[in-house]
Design a protein around this motif. Structure first.
Motif: not given
Length: 420
Positions: A84-93, A116-131
């Protein structure tokens, strides 16, 4: 007699990266096998290599998925690698984050989740809350990246605008036991801040996130601000009973890599000193301070006698003032080059240990006391380039970019200054 400075500094970088390779570190932290299933989830620039290393080390059944940056994949047999995309998230993320949540759903107390957690995961896991939408989360990331806020502050905001960060992935896995193996790119090595802690909660609150937004004058979408004003933004707390059986292991960090870099320098007969593994602040300001130290050593043989290699780690930030190209390491180095202009015998490398600095294909760059002069001869004004955040162009003009490619790990930045 030291070798060619670029070759020497490259060897220093390679030694630092080698000390953080998953194949070396994961076997030392394997959890006990469970009665039930073993599920693997993960995110970050090193997650695919971590997954491959885990497959090689684990002699029982396992399954799962990890999300990494485009181009950072590795060959795996049982664990799916999603790019997926980094540093700006995308639909694949967005799809990758949902895949991880799906992996941990419906587990029981006999099951084990290895994260298995490493740096960069913040942008790679976009998961916006409802709304909220992916576009809202993209806007949050863009505002954070432009703000100049330190990584810990950025991740505090991110984990309160998410359904997977801030321990929520581990909460979704309950009642299974979650063992997190973390490669830290965070100054101070706080595991809950790496990748915004999808499996590791911390004590920060939405009030903290709002304070950070105000302090750095971030302009976020109205829907995001409305969400942060509600209890729905609250992240799980470390004391929640659902986390009681979980474990966290820091398997690689900047501190370990800096020690390996220092040992490599001594192998060449060069004494090494480590200033700190957790330096933060504006990249150009940190570069100016490092330049002042290097000048003092070069001209007065203090506080360290020559020859010496000065090392530091941590993660600086860049407040965007212009529209140039470059990342925090190249900006640090351009400020350093200006600070040592005309001084012979000083050579430096600043690079991100994951192999990418900013959005270009370089990890950082090389500089020395003649860099600014070479740029001038090439028709490039170093001060103007620094003013508009265009360090990449400055170093590209003199052929001093450093591009090792993806390294398979991420323990923040390595800065190495050789004074001969």
């Amino acid at each position: 007699m030291t070798p060619d400075p670029k070759a020497f500094l490259t060897a220093i970088f390679d030694a630092a990266v080698a000390a953080a390779q998953p194949e070396l570190t994961i076997r030392q932290h394997l959890p006990a096998k469970p009665k039930g299933r073993t599920i693997v989830v993960g995110a970050g620039k090193g997650s695919a290599q971590m997954a491959a290393a885990l497959e090689n080390a684990w002699d029982g059944p396992l399954e799962g998925a990890v999300v990494t940056r485009y181009g950072y994949g590795a060959e795996t047999k049982r664990i799916k690698v999603i790019e997926a995309a980094h540093p700006v998230p995308d639909a694949a993320g967005l799809a990758g984050a949902q895949a991880l949540l799906d992996q941990v759903s419906g587990l029981n107390a006999d099951d084990l989740v290895i994260a298995l957690i490493s740096g960069g995961g913040s942008a790679l896991l976009p998961a916006p809350p409802p709304g909220l939408t992916l576009e809202d989360e993209i806007a949050v990331n863009q505002a954070l990246l432009a703000s100049g806020a330190p990584i810990a502050a950025m991740n505090t905001v991110r984990k309160h605008v998410s359904t997977i960060k801030g321990g929520r992935l581990a909460a979704a896995a309950h009642p299974a036991r979650v063992v997190s193996l973390v490669v830290s790119d965070i100054p101070g090595d706080i595991p809950a801040l790496v990748a915004s802690g999808p499996t590791i909660p911390d004590a920060s609150t939405r009030a903290d996130a709002l304070s950070i937004i105000e302090a750095y004058r971030m302009e976020l979408p109205a829907a995001v601000m409305a969400h942060l004003a509600t209890p729905d933004a609250d992240a799980p707390q470390p004391g929640d009973s659902g986390f009681a059986r979980n474990e966290v292991h820091l398997i690689a960090s900047a501190a370990v890599s800096l020690e390996a870099a220092a040992a490599e320098a001594r192998r060449y007969g060069i004494e090494a000193v480590i200033l700190s593994d957790s330096i933060e602040g504006e990249a150009r300001e940190v570069g100016s301070v490092h330049a002042a130290i290097a000048r003092e050593v070069a001209t007065r043989d203090r506080p360290f006698p020559k020859p010496v290699l000065i090392l530091s780690g941590g993660e600086t930030t860049v407040t965007l003032r212009g529209k140039g190209k470059g990342g925090r390491n190249s900006e640090f180095l351009l400020a350093l080059a200006l600070g040592i202009d005309g001084l012979a015998g000083i050579h430096a490398l600043a690079a991100d240990t994951d192999g990418i600095d900013g959005s270009e294909d370089n990890a950082g760059a090389f500089a020395d006391g003649l860099s600014v002069g070479r740029m001038r001869a090439a028709g490039v004004d170093a001060k103007s380039m620094l003013a508009r955040n265009d360090a990449w162009t400055a170093f590209q003009s003199v052929g001093d970019l450093f591009a090792p490619g993806p390294t398979g790990t991420n323990v923040n930045d390595l800065r190495a200054i050789l004074i001969r």
